[in-house]
Write an enzyme that holds these catalytic residues in place. Sequence first.
Site, PDB file in Angstrom:
ATOM      1  N   CYS A 198      34.579   3.782   0.556  1.00 36.63           N
ATOM      2  CA  CYS A 198      34.761   2.390   0.137  1.00 36.63           C
ATOM      3  C   CYS A 198      34.410   1.451   1.301  1.00 36.63           C
ATOM      4  CB  CYS A 198      36.164   2.172  -0.396  1.00 36.63           C
ATOM      5  SG  CYS A 198      36.408   0.537  -1.138  1.00 36.63           S
ATOM      6  N   ASP A 209      32.812   3.221 -12.020  1.00 38.22           N
ATOM      7  CA  ASP A 209      33.456   2.476 -10.939  1.00 38.22           C
ATOM      8  C   ASP A 209      33.705   1.033 -11.375  1.00 38.22           C
ATOM      9  OD1 ASP A 209      34.058   1.114  -8.507  1.00 38.22           O
ATOM     10  OD2 ASP A 209      33.036   2.687  -7.380  1.00 38.22           O
ATOM     11  N   HIS A 242      36.097   4.539  -9.182  1.00 34.48           N
ATOM     12  CA  HIS A 242      36.229   4.225  -7.763  1.00 34.48           C
ATOM     13  C   HIS A 242      37.368   5.058  -7.171  1.00 34.48           C
ATOM     14  CE1 HIS A 242      35.209   1.529  -4.452  1.00 34.48           C
ATOM     15  NE2 HIS A 242      36.492   1.568  -4.120  1.00 34.48           N
TER      16      HIS A 242
END
Length: 229
Positions: A120, A168, A199
Site C-alpha cells: 500500500c 480493490d 485491497h
Amino acid sequence: MDGKWIEIQGDDGAFGAWLVPRGGSGPGIVLLQEIFGVNEHIRGVAAQYAADGYVVLAPDLFWREGARIELGYGEADWQRAVQLKQANGPAQAQADVRAAAQALRALPGVGAKIAALGYCYGGLLAYHAAANGDVDAAVAYYGGGIQNALERADDIHVPLMLHFGARDSHIPLDAVKHIAERFDERDNVEVHLYTEAEHGFNCNHRASYRQQPAALAHGHTLVFLSETL
C-alpha cells in the site's frame, strides 16, 4: 524468526528499523510498511522473507511523529494512520527509504543487490525507490498512488513487479489498467492482477485477506527476487 531493532542515521536524524534475521546473510530486502507502522503483520512478513533466505530491514517511517508507532485496523487506528501518512511528506519518506537502503547494503553478510518490497503506502515508496535508483529491484503490493506518479515511469531501469487486486476498493481497476498500459512495452516490469482480491489481500490480520492470491503473489515475488538479486 528472531529480529531486533537497529538505529539508522537519516538526513533529519536517527530512526529505528526492524532487522530480521539477526546476524543473517543473503540478499537484502527493504520492507516498507503500510500506513499502520511496523506492526505485527509487517514483522510477520519480515520473518517470512527471512525464512526464504533474505536479510530484511523494515524502517519505522513514522518516527518523526513518534517512535515505533504500531496500529491495528479498527476505525480509530485507520484515522490515526491516515494522519500519520499525511504528516510524513513524500520527500521525507523517500529520504528515509534511501537511508534504510544504504544501511542495509552496509550490513555484514548482505549480498551485492537489494530490493524494496512494499505494501500500500509502502508499495508506492517501493516504486519511488526503484525510480530513484536506491535499490536493484522493487515489488509493490497494491501501491496506492502509483497511477498518479507515472511521470516517473521512464526513471525506472531496474526490475519492478506490481501486484493488484481486481476488487480493490482503494485503487480503481481503471487505474490498474492505466498503469499496465504505461508499462506494457517494458520488459523489466511485471503487473499481476488477482481476480478475487481486495485491497490488503496479503494481510492475514485483516478481513480482506485472501489466501490464494496471497500465496500466488508470494510465489511470483520469490521467483522474481531469485532472478533479479
